[in-house]
Design a protein around this motif. Sequence first.
Motif, short mmCIF file in Angstrom:
data_model
loop_
_atom_site.label_atom_id
_atom_site.label_comp_id
_atom_site.label_asym_id
_atom_site.label_seq_id
_atom_site.Cartn_x
_atom_site.Cartn_y
_atom_site.Cartn_z
N PHE A 237 12.00 -0.96 -1.16
CA PHE A 237 10.54 -1.06 -0.99
C PHE A 237 9.90 0.31 -0.93
O PHE A 237 8.89 0.57 -1.60
CB PHE A 237 10.21 -1.84 0.28
N GLU A 238 10.46 1.22 -0.14
CA GLU A 238 9.83 2.52 0.06
C GLU A 238 9.82 3.36 -1.20
O GLU A 238 8.90 4.16 -1.42
CB GLU A 238 10.53 3.28 1.20
N VAL A 239 10.82 3.20 -2.08
CA VAL A 239 10.81 3.93 -3.35
C VAL A 239 9.67 3.44 -4.25
O VAL A 239 9.27 4.13 -5.19
CB VAL A 239 12.18 3.79 -4.05
N GLY A 240 9.12 2.28 -3.94
CA GLY A 240 7.95 1.78 -4.66
C GLY A 240 6.67 1.83 -3.86
O GLY A 240 5.62 1.39 -4.34
N ASN A 241 6.73 2.38 -2.65
CA ASN A 241 5.56 2.42 -1.76
C ASN A 241 4.83 3.73 -1.97
O ASN A 241 5.03 4.70 -1.25
CB ASN A 241 6.00 2.25 -0.30
N ALA A 312 -0.55 -6.58 -5.68
CA ALA A 312 -1.54 -5.50 -5.68
C ALA A 312 -1.26 -4.51 -6.81
O ALA A 312 -2.18 -4.10 -7.53
CB ALA A 312 -1.54 -4.78 -4.34
N TYR A 313 0.00 -4.14 -7.01
CA TYR A 313 0.33 -3.18 -8.06
C TYR A 313 0.07 -3.78 -9.44
O TYR A 313 -0.35 -3.07 -10.37
CB TYR A 313 1.78 -2.74 -7.94
N PRO A 329 -7.11 -5.68 -5.32
CA PRO A 329 -5.81 -5.02 -5.06
C PRO A 329 -5.85 -4.06 -3.88
O PRO A 329 -4.83 -3.89 -3.20
CB PRO A 329 -5.51 -4.29 -6.38
N PHE A 330 -6.99 -3.42 -3.62
CA PHE A 330 -7.08 -2.56 -2.44
C PHE A 330 -6.91 -3.39 -1.16
O PHE A 330 -6.17 -3.00 -0.24
CB PHE A 330 -8.41 -1.82 -2.41
N ALA A 331 -7.59 -4.53 -1.10
CA ALA A 331 -7.46 -5.39 0.08
C ALA A 331 -6.05 -5.94 0.20
O ALA A 331 -5.48 -6.00 1.31
CB ALA A 331 -8.48 -6.53 0.01
N ALA A 332 -5.46 -6.35 -0.94
CA ALA A 332 -4.09 -6.88 -0.91
C ALA A 332 -3.10 -5.82 -0.43
O ALA A 332 -2.20 -6.11 0.37
CB ALA A 332 -3.70 -7.39 -2.29
N ALA A 391 2.90 3.30 -14.72
CA ALA A 391 3.29 3.75 -13.38
C ALA A 391 3.24 2.61 -12.38
O ALA A 391 4.17 2.43 -11.58
CB ALA A 391 2.38 4.89 -12.93
N PHE A 392 2.18 1.81 -12.44
CA PHE A 392 2.08 0.71 -11.48
C PHE A 392 3.04 -0.42 -11.83
O PHE A 392 3.51 -1.15 -10.95
CB PHE A 392 0.63 0.21 -11.40
#
Length: 423
Positions: A237-241, A312-313, A329-332, A391-392
Amino acid sequence: MTSPATQPDTSPRVEAGSGRWLTRGVAGIGTASLLADVGHEIPTALLPSLLTVTLGAPAAALGLIEGVSDGLAGTARLVGGALADDPGRRRRVAVGGYTSTAALGALTGAATAVWQVGVLRAGAWAARGLRVPARNALLADVVAPTVYGRAYGFERMMDNLGAIFGPLLALGLVAAIGVRAAIGLSVIPGLLAAAAIVYAIHHAPKAEPRPRVPLRIRVRPVLAAGLGPLMAAVAAFEVGNVAATLLILRATDLLRPGHGQERATQLALALYILYNIAATLASLPAGRLADRLGPHGAVRVLTAGVGLFAAAYAGFAFAGANVAFLALPFAAAGLAIGCVETAQHTAVASLAPPDIRGSAFGLLATVQAAGNVAASAIAGAIWTAVSAPAAFGYLAGWMLLALGGLGYAGRSPGVGSPTRART
């Protein structure tokens, strides 16, 4: 008249084990997180102006200082975890970490050379890294395990509130007294945060004396205690956070053609405030849900948060130049980070044996720091070389891997089992 033997015991030990979640200790730690984040956000928000405008440094200096500071903070978190294994020592580290961060951050405003800013910033972030595992382990000391979710959710909620109020306070202080004085005044909320930690410690159960043992960074015992599969999923998860600054950049790029640079920047910052508000609102309900769902509750809430991040991404990858659409997506993402941070801390507190709980939180914080650096660096490179949607899409792929890892972790032996002391 009631005799002493029949009077109710109102000691901190009873309060921590009573099943109440908003104990004095939890309130003190939550208040410390709020005040510390306010104090931290002021110099952080004003550092670019201090370096580039006041001291005339190039943008590369800011990047180098922040990169070195992030690296030191990550290393300090692992060391801080080892220090926090001892209940008495974790309390001293927490107080010292909050006090040092406040003092060093505020002294940045008096720097007259770029190297001084670099030394002070790095020192402040190292102290901040040391205190994180100590604070998280201390929170588990002051509340019953059955309400860990609500306690950690409350702490995350207060921290997110600080992220909202800090930059707003920085703007007001700059307009009134200037950049240097504003940074100097950040020592006030920082020292108040240290006082709040002292208050929390006063209402914590008395630390049992332990024989002095050599300081050891204990990674293998943490992984062997049932946290291995969970940490692997958290690492994915963190590698994508990715850092929230890339979300702001995505919104700015999309909105610039129709609104101009200045207006696009303002709208992107407003969307970032929405992100922080969503994170604040989600944290405590996420913890409450984790408690209510039972032994596997934290992993389930963490899974929901990671799923929200994937959505979101995908939204950021395909978003158009529409403020209302970008708000989704900002709220999600804000709701997602509120769920994820609360659930990660709750899961580690629940699973880690008490005598290595500090090391467990230190490992978690180190994985978070290293993953965040990798996520932002790689996503930024893909953005530059290919495109923002690519990227996303890459980040969303890591979320899917994390979901698979969490599915395995939830079925692993030890996950959801009651915490027990190691012999």
